[in-house]
Design a protein around this motif. Structure first.
Motif, PDB file in Angstrom:
ATOM      1  N   ALA A 162       0.832  -1.211   0.000  1.00 57.67           N
ATOM      2  CA  ALA A 162       0.000   0.000   0.000  1.00 57.67           C
ATOM      3  C   ALA A 162       0.867   1.262   0.000  1.00 57.67           C
ATOM      4  CB  ALA A 162      -0.941   0.005   1.203  1.00 57.67           C
ATOM      5  N   LEU A 163       1.930   1.254   0.800  1.00 51.77           N
ATOM      6  CA  LEU A 163       2.839   2.411   0.846  1.00 51.77           C
ATOM      7  C   LEU A 163       3.564   2.598  -0.482  1.00 51.77           C
ATOM      8  CD1 LEU A 163       4.282   1.896   4.441  1.00 51.77           C
ATOM      9  CD2 LEU A 163       2.639   3.654   3.700  1.00 51.77           C
ATOM     10  N   ALA A 164       3.930   1.493  -1.117  1.00 52.15           N
ATOM     11  CA  ALA A 164       4.598   1.576  -2.417  1.00 52.15           C
ATOM     12  C   ALA A 164       3.652   2.167  -3.464  1.00 52.15           C
ATOM     13  CB  ALA A 164       5.088   0.190  -2.850  1.00 52.15           C
ATOM     14  N   ARG A 165       2.386   1.785  -3.421  1.00 51.87           N
ATOM     15  CA  ARG A 165       1.396   2.351  -4.354  1.00 51.87           C
ATOM     16  C   ARG A 165       1.243   3.858  -4.136  1.00 51.87           C
ATOM     17  NH1 ARG A 165      -0.129  -2.695  -4.578  1.00 51.87           N
ATOM     18  NH2 ARG A 165      -1.464  -3.517  -6.189  1.00 51.87           N
ATOM     19  N   GLU A 166       1.178   4.258  -2.875  1.00 46.02           N
ATOM     20  CA  GLU A 166       1.060   5.691  -2.555  1.00 46.02           C
ATOM     21  C   GLU A 166       2.278   6.457  -3.066  1.00 46.02           C
ATOM     22  OE1 GLU A 166       0.399   6.324   1.634  1.00 46.02           O
ATOM     23  OE2 GLU A 166      -1.329   4.960   1.646  1.00 46.02           O
ATOM     24  N   ALA A 167       3.457   5.905  -2.845  1.00 45.52           N
ATOM     25  CA  ALA A 167       4.686   6.563  -3.303  1.00 45.52           C
ATOM     26  C   ALA A 167       4.697   6.657  -4.827  1.00 45.52           C
ATOM     27  CB  ALA A 167       5.915   5.801  -2.800  1.00 45.52           C
ATOM     28  N   TRP A 168       4.299   5.590  -5.494  1.00 46.67           N
ATOM     29  CA  TRP A 168       4.248   5.562  -6.957  1.00 46.67           C
ATOM     30  C   TRP A 168       3.350   6.673  -7.481  1.00 46.67           C
ATOM     31  CZ3 TRP A 168       6.460   3.005 -10.979  1.00 46.67           C
ATOM     32  CH2 TRP A 168       5.799   3.033 -12.210  1.00 46.67           C
ATOM     33  N   ALA A 169       2.200   6.838  -6.842  1.00 47.61           N
ATOM     34  CA  ALA A 169       1.216   7.830  -7.286  1.00 47.61           C
ATOM     35  C   ALA A 169       1.752   9.258  -7.202  1.00 47.61           C
ATOM     36  CB  ALA A 169      -0.066   7.695  -6.477  1.00 47.61           C
ATOM     37  N   LEU A 170       2.764   9.483  -6.378  1.00 47.29           N
ATOM     38  CA  LEU A 170       3.359  10.817  -6.281  1.00 47.29           C
ATOM     39  C   LEU A 170       4.089  11.212  -7.567  1.00 47.29           C
ATOM     40  CD1 LEU A 170       4.875  10.661  -2.691  1.00 47.29           C
ATOM     41  CD2 LEU A 170       2.810  11.897  -3.416  1.00 47.29           C
ATOM     42  N   PHE A 196      -0.065   1.064 -11.093  1.00 47.98           N
ATOM     43  CA  PHE A 196       1.079   0.497 -10.371  1.00 47.98           C
ATOM     44  C   PHE A 196       1.461  -0.810 -11.059  1.00 47.98           C
ATOM     45  CE2 PHE A 196       2.951  -1.741  -6.645  1.00 47.98           C
ATOM     46  CZ  PHE A 196       3.927  -0.810  -6.329  1.00 47.98           C
ATOM     47  N   PRO A 197       2.707  -0.960 -11.490  1.00 47.29           N
ATOM     48  CA  PRO A 197       3.071  -2.092 -12.352  1.00 47.29           C
ATOM     49  C   PRO A 197       3.378  -3.417 -11.660  1.00 47.29           C
ATOM     50  CG  PRO A 197       4.911  -0.589 -12.158  1.00 47.29           C
ATOM     51  CD  PRO A 197       3.762   0.034 -11.403  1.00 47.29           C
ATOM     52  N   TRP A 198       3.306  -3.480 -10.335  1.00 52.11           N
ATOM     53  CA  TRP A 198       3.664  -4.705  -9.630  1.00 52.11           C
ATOM     54  C   TRP A 198       2.530  -5.190  -8.749  1.00 52.11           C
ATOM     55  CZ3 TRP A 198       7.000  -0.344  -9.196  1.00 52.11           C
ATOM     56  CH2 TRP A 198       8.051  -0.353 -10.118  1.00 52.11           C
ATOM     57  N   SER A 199       2.524  -6.480  -8.521  1.00 52.08           N
ATOM     58  CA  SER A 199       1.525  -7.074  -7.629  1.00 52.08           C
ATOM     59  C   SER A 199       2.004  -6.935  -6.185  1.00 52.08           C
ATOM     60  CB  SER A 199       1.335  -8.555  -7.965  1.00 52.08           C
ATOM     61  OG  SER A 199       2.519  -9.281  -7.627  1.00 52.08           O
ATOM     62  N   ASP A 200       1.080  -7.116  -5.250  1.00 52.42           N
ATOM     63  CA  ASP A 200       1.447  -7.113  -3.831  1.00 52.42           C
ATOM     64  C   ASP A 200       2.499  -8.184  -3.562  1.00 52.42           C
ATOM     65  OD1 ASP A 200      -0.466  -5.150  -3.552  1.00 52.42           O
ATOM     66  OD2 ASP A 200      -1.764  -6.295  -2.196  1.00 52.42           O
ATOM     67  N   GLU A 201       2.348  -9.343  -4.202  1.00 51.72           N
ATOM     68  CA  GLU A 201       3.303 -10.430  -3.994  1.00 51.72           C
ATOM     69  C   GLU A 201       4.707 -10.039  -4.442  1.00 51.72           C
ATOM     70  OE1 GLU A 201       5.313 -13.627  -2.883  1.00 51.72           O
ATOM     71  OE2 GLU A 201       3.306 -13.065  -2.200  1.00 51.72           O
ATOM     72  N   GLN A 202       4.823  -9.343  -5.557  1.00 51.94           N
ATOM     73  CA  GLN A 202       6.139  -8.905  -6.026  1.00 51.94           C
ATOM     74  C   GLN A 202       6.778  -7.922  -5.039  1.00 51.94           C
ATOM     75  OE1 GLN A 202       4.539  -7.766  -9.930  1.00 51.94           O
ATOM     76  NE2 GLN A 202       6.306  -8.835 -10.822  1.00 51.94           N
ATOM     77  N   VAL A 203       5.987  -6.998  -4.528  1.00 51.18           N
ATOM     78  CA  VAL A 203       6.513  -6.031  -3.562  1.00 51.18           C
ATOM     79  C   VAL A 203       6.912  -6.757  -2.281  1.00 51.18           C
ATOM     80  CG1 VAL A 203       5.981  -3.987  -2.176  1.00 51.18           C
ATOM     81  CG2 VAL A 203       5.178  -4.132  -4.554  1.00 51.18           C
ATOM     82  N   ASN A 204       6.080  -7.696  -1.833  1.00 50.64           N
ATOM     83  CA  ASN A 204       6.409  -8.460  -0.627  1.00 50.64           C
ATOM     84  C   ASN A 204       7.645  -9.324  -0.830  1.00 50.64           C
ATOM     85  OD1 ASN A 204       4.423  -7.465   1.131  1.00 50.64           O
ATOM     86  ND2 ASN A 204       2.881  -8.834   0.244  1.00 50.64           N
ATOM     87  N   GLU A 205       7.865  -9.791  -2.061  1.00 50.64           N
ATOM     88  CA  GLU A 205       9.084 -10.546  -2.366  1.00 50.64           C
ATOM     89  C   GLU A 205      10.317  -9.662  -2.187  1.00 50.64           C
ATOM     90  OE1 GLU A 205      11.337 -12.800  -6.071  1.00 50.64           O
ATOM     91  OE2 GLU A 205       9.277 -12.138  -6.333  1.00 50.64           O
ATOM     92  N   ALA A 206      10.230  -8.400  -2.590  1.00 52.36           N
ATOM     93  CA  ALA A 206      11.347  -7.468  -2.407  1.00 52.36           C
ATOM     94  C   ALA A 206      11.628  -7.277  -0.919  1.00 52.36           C
ATOM     95  CB  ALA A 206      11.046  -6.130  -3.071  1.00 52.36           C
ATOM     96  N   VAL A 207      10.576  -7.199  -0.117  1.00 58.05           N
ATOM     97  CA  VAL A 207      10.743  -7.058   1.337  1.00 58.05           C
ATOM     98  C   VAL A 207      11.417  -8.306   1.905  1.00 58.05           C
ATOM     99  CG1 VAL A 207       9.521  -6.877   3.549  1.00 58.05           C
ATOM    100  CG2 VAL A 207       8.797  -5.474   1.590  1.00 58.05           C
ATOM    101  N   ARG A 208      10.928  -9.484   1.522  1.00 58.11           N
ATOM    102  CA  ARG A 208      11.528 -10.732   2.017  1.00 58.11           C
ATOM    103  C   ARG A 208      12.995 -10.845   1.606  1.00 58.11           C
ATOM    104  NH1 ARG A 208       6.463 -12.664   0.412  1.00 58.11           N
ATOM    105  NH2 ARG A 208       7.309 -13.457  -1.550  1.00 58.11           N
ATOM    106  N   ASP A 209      13.290 -10.462   0.362  1.00 61.00           N
ATOM    107  CA  ASP A 209      14.663 -10.523  -0.127  1.00 61.00           C
ATOM    108  C   ASP A 209      15.566  -9.598   0.687  1.00 61.00           C
ATOM    109  OD1 ASP A 209      16.661 -11.512  -1.898  1.00 61.00           O
ATOM    110  OD2 ASP A 209      16.445  -9.750  -3.174  1.00 61.00           O
TER     111      ASP A 209
END
Length: 188
Positions: free
Chosen positions: A118-126, A132-145
């Protein structure tokens, strides 16, 4: 491209980049206030979100940022011009990559990773009105990595990673030199 993140005697950390063309560059960190290096957050985010035009895809293609230093190897004859074209072409993508990596980095630093998509989507919108070009799972994968890399960083003080070959930025072709108009010769 191989990258070694390590603690530095001149700052909080340094990333030593071994490009596939034999050039070795040093990218110093300047975020002493963070436990996890920001450049490591950029690496994890850009790799997981498959961003070839971010920091590391640009470096792999020949981009050299002003704070970087050549350690060894022989740069191409046109390295400076190539880097300039590349960084200029990727300016927008670099800004977006930094923005999203900043969201991922902050969440990992603060230990609050539940709201990252959700925060990544908000930042993108700025910066971008598009979808937004990524799924929640892709963003969560970046966090896990990044969490895994941060654990290695905490335990060993170094992290060695490989940048995927398929995520190297495209290098814009040089602009054609403008040709002057020839004056027609007058014949008498």
């Amino acid at each position: 491209m191989q990258i070694l993140f390590a603690h530095s005697t001149v700052g909080s950390h340094v990333a030593t980049v071994h490009r596939d063309d034999g050039v070795v560059l040093q990218l110093p960190g300047n975020d002493r206030s963070h436990r996890v290096p920001h450049e490591l957050a950029c690496f994890a985010t850009e790799r997981c979100l498959r961003m070839p035009d971010g920091v590391f895809g640009s470096i792999a293609a020949g981009g050299v940022f002003p704070q970087m230093r050549l350690l060894s190897g022989k740069p191409r004859y046109d390295a400076a011009a190539r880097s300039k074209r590349l960084l200029e072409a990727n300016k927008r993508a670099l800004g977006l990559a930094e923005l999203i990596a900043g969201v991922v980095h902050r969440a990992v630093e603060e230990g609050d990773t539940g709201k990252v998509p959700a925060l990544a989507r908000e930042a993108w919108a700025l910066l971008d009105s598009g979808a937004f070009p990524w799924s929640d799972e892709q963003v969560n994968e970046a966090v896990r990595d990044l969490l895994e890399l941060a654990e290695e960083w905490d335990e060993q003080g170094t992290v060695r990673v490989t940048w995927p070959e398929q995520l190297v930025a495209a290098v814009p072709a040089p602009r054609e030199a403008k040709k002057g108009r020839r004056r027609a010769e007058r014949r008498h």
